[in-house]
Motif scaffolding. Structure first.
Motif, PDB file in Angstrom:
ATOM      1  N   LYS A   1       0.868  -1.176   0.000  1.00  0.00           N
ATOM      2  CA  LYS A   1       0.000   0.000   0.000  1.00  0.00           C
ATOM      3  C   LYS A   1       0.904   1.224   0.000  1.00  0.00           C
ATOM      4  O   LYS A   1       1.786   1.352   0.846  1.00  0.00           O
ATOM      5  CB  LYS A   1      -0.906   0.035   1.224  1.00  0.00           C
ATOM      6  N   HIS A   2       0.712   2.076  -0.983  1.00  0.00           N
ATOM      7  CA  HIS A   2       1.411   3.350  -1.043  1.00  0.00           C
ATOM      8  C   HIS A   2       0.425   4.431  -0.612  1.00  0.00           C
ATOM      9  O   HIS A   2      -0.737   4.411  -1.014  1.00  0.00           O
ATOM     10  CB  HIS A   2       1.883   3.658  -2.463  1.00  0.00           C
ATOM     11  N   THR A   3       0.900   5.365   0.169  1.00  0.00           N
ATOM     12  CA  THR A   3       0.089   6.517   0.549  1.00  0.00           C
ATOM     13  C   THR A   3       0.835   7.772   0.134  1.00  0.00           C
ATOM     14  O   THR A   3       2.001   7.961   0.504  1.00  0.00           O
ATOM     15  CB  THR A   3      -0.183   6.541   2.062  1.00  0.00           C
ATOM     16  N   LEU A   4       0.165   8.597  -0.666  1.00  0.00           N
ATOM     17  CA  LEU A   4       0.737   9.864  -1.121  1.00  0.00           C
ATOM     18  C   LEU A   4       0.103  10.999  -0.340  1.00  0.00           C
ATOM     19  O   LEU A   4      -1.111  10.986  -0.077  1.00  0.00           O
ATOM     20  CB  LEU A   4       0.478  10.087  -2.612  1.00  0.00           C
ATOM     21  N   TYR A   5       0.896  11.970   0.018  1.00  0.00           N
ATOM     22  CA  TYR A   5       0.422  13.177   0.695  1.00  0.00           C
ATOM     23  C   TYR A   5       0.723  14.342  -0.235  1.00  0.00           C
ATOM     24  O   TYR A   5       1.887  14.674  -0.463  1.00  0.00           O
ATOM     25  CB  TYR A   5       1.121  13.343   2.037  1.00  0.00           C
ATOM     26  N   VAL A   6      -0.341  14.939  -0.773  1.00  0.00           N
ATOM     27  CA  VAL A   6      -0.195  15.959  -1.811  1.00  0.00           C
ATOM     28  C   VAL A   6      -0.822  17.264  -1.336  1.00  0.00           C
ATOM     29  O   VAL A   6      -2.036  17.350  -1.127  1.00  0.00           O
ATOM     30  CB  VAL A   6      -0.889  15.516  -3.124  1.00  0.00           C
ATOM     31  N   GLY A   7       0.001  18.278  -1.148  1.00  0.00           N
ATOM     32  CA  GLY A   7      -0.501  19.610  -0.820  1.00  0.00           C
ATOM     33  C   GLY A   7      -0.999  20.297  -2.084  1.00  0.00           C
ATOM     34  O   GLY A   7      -0.591  19.952  -3.195  1.00  0.00           O
ATOM     35  N   LEU A   8      -1.864  21.263  -1.905  1.00  0.00           N
ATOM     36  CA  LEU A   8      -2.457  21.929  -3.065  1.00  0.00           C
ATOM     37  C   LEU A   8      -1.984  23.376  -3.255  1.00  0.00           C
ATOM     38  O   LEU A   8      -2.383  24.021  -4.219  1.00  0.00           O
ATOM     39  CB  LEU A   8      -3.986  21.883  -2.974  1.00  0.00           C
ATOM     40  N   ASN A   9      -1.133  23.871  -2.366  1.00  0.00           N
ATOM     41  CA  ASN A   9      -0.591  25.210  -2.583  1.00  0.00           C
ATOM     42  C   ASN A   9       0.489  25.158  -3.664  1.00  0.00           C
ATOM     43  O   ASN A   9       1.335  24.271  -3.662  1.00  0.00           O
ATOM     44  CB  ASN A   9       0.027  25.783  -1.308  1.00  0.00           C
ATOM     45  N   ASP A  10       0.456  26.116  -4.573  1.00  0.00           N
ATOM     46  CA  ASP A  10       1.493  26.257  -5.586  1.00  0.00           C
ATOM     47  C   ASP A  10       2.812  26.604  -4.900  1.00  0.00           C
ATOM     48  O   ASP A  10       2.846  27.461  -4.003  1.00  0.00           O
ATOM     49  CB  ASP A  10       1.086  27.384  -6.551  1.00  0.00           C
ATOM     50  N   LYS A  11       3.902  25.927  -5.293  1.00  0.00           N
ATOM     51  CA  LYS A  11       5.188  26.116  -4.607  1.00  0.00           C
ATOM     52  C   LYS A  11       5.771  27.517  -4.805  1.00  0.00           C
ATOM     53  O   LYS A  11       6.540  27.986  -3.975  1.00  0.00           O
ATOM     54  CB  LYS A  11       6.200  25.058  -5.045  1.00  0.00           C
ATOM     55  N   ASP A  12       5.418  28.190  -5.887  1.00  0.00           N
ATOM     56  CA  ASP A  12       5.967  29.517  -6.153  1.00  0.00           C
ATOM     57  C   ASP A  12       5.090  30.644  -5.610  1.00  0.00           C
ATOM     58  O   ASP A  12       5.592  31.631  -5.083  1.00  0.00           O
ATOM     59  CB  ASP A  12       6.174  29.712  -7.659  1.00  0.00           C
ATOM     60  N   LYS A  13       3.782  30.478  -5.722  1.00  0.00           N
ATOM     61  CA  LYS A  13       2.840  31.522  -5.285  1.00  0.00           C
ATOM     62  C   LYS A  13       2.456  31.380  -3.816  1.00  0.00           C
ATOM     63  O   LYS A  13       1.867  32.292  -3.240  1.00  0.00           O
ATOM     64  CB  LYS A  13       1.565  31.484  -6.141  1.00  0.00           C
ATOM     65  N   HIS A  14       2.728  30.210  -3.232  1.00  0.00           N
ATOM     66  CA  HIS A  14       2.419  29.928  -1.825  1.00  0.00           C
ATOM     67  C   HIS A  14       0.933  30.079  -1.504  1.00  0.00           C
ATOM     68  O   HIS A  14       0.558  30.488  -0.413  1.00  0.00           O
ATOM     69  CB  HIS A  14       3.255  30.809  -0.882  1.00  0.00           C
ATOM     70  N   LYS A  15       0.105  29.772  -2.498  1.00  0.00           N
ATOM     71  CA  LYS A  15      -1.336  29.738  -2.287  1.00  0.00           C
ATOM     72  C   LYS A  15      -1.939  28.744  -3.268  1.00  0.00           C
ATOM     73  O   LYS A  15      -1.303  28.354  -4.254  1.00  0.00           O
ATOM     74  CB  LYS A  15      -1.971  31.116  -2.442  1.00  0.00           C
ATOM     75  N   GLN A  16      -3.163  28.364  -2.996  1.00  0.00           N
ATOM     76  CA  GLN A  16      -3.835  27.375  -3.834  1.00  0.00           C
ATOM     77  C   GLN A  16      -4.375  28.049  -5.089  1.00  0.00           C
ATOM     78  O   GLN A  16      -5.158  28.990  -5.015  1.00  0.00           O
ATOM     79  CB  GLN A  16      -4.975  26.726  -3.046  1.00  0.00           C
ATOM     80  N   LEU A  17      -3.945  27.565  -6.253  1.00  0.00           N
ATOM     81  CA  LEU A  17      -4.377  28.123  -7.528  1.00  0.00           C
ATOM     82  C   LEU A  17      -5.391  27.226  -8.232  1.00  0.00           C
ATOM     83  O   LEU A  17      -6.104  27.689  -9.116  1.00  0.00           O
ATOM     84  CB  LEU A  17      -3.171  28.347  -8.449  1.00  0.00           C
TER      85      LEU A  17
END
Length: 97
Positions: free
Chosen positions: A2-18
């Motif tokens: 079982k693989h578990t991925l943890y994926v954030g949704l903030n853009d790495k450059d803008k530091h907010k969710q696009l």
């Protein structure tokens, strides 16, 4: 496995969710499918990374090979402009009944 991925949704450059969560989920579903991964469970949550709070997904995947997971992570990072995706791998007993 079982693989578990943890994926954030903030853009790495803008530091907010696009990208809205439903669109991000659709993008990830397409990436999973394109890598031959037939199923996954998405769990929406809030996370923190480098002291920033963000919407995120915990994605649990059964029956995938390490190569499929690594290709998937590479594409998720590109499509969602992520610095990283955390991954865990567990040896479990599983099957489709």
């Amino acid at each position: 496995l079982k693989h578990t991925l943890y994926v954030g949704l903030n853009d790495k450059d803008k530091h907010k969710q696009l990208i809205k969560p439903i669109k991000a989920q659709d993008l990830i579903k397409t990436i999973l499918n394109n890598n031959g991964i037939d199923g996954a469970t998405f769990i929406g949550s809030k996370g923190i990374y480098k002291n920033e709070t963000e919407n995120s997904f915990k994605i649990e995947i059964l029956f995938a090979k390490d190569k499929q997971i690594m290709n998937t992570i590479k594409q998720i990072k590109k499509e969602l402009n992520q610095e990283s995706v955390a991954v865990t791998k567990e040896k479990i007993v599983s099957g489709l009944l």
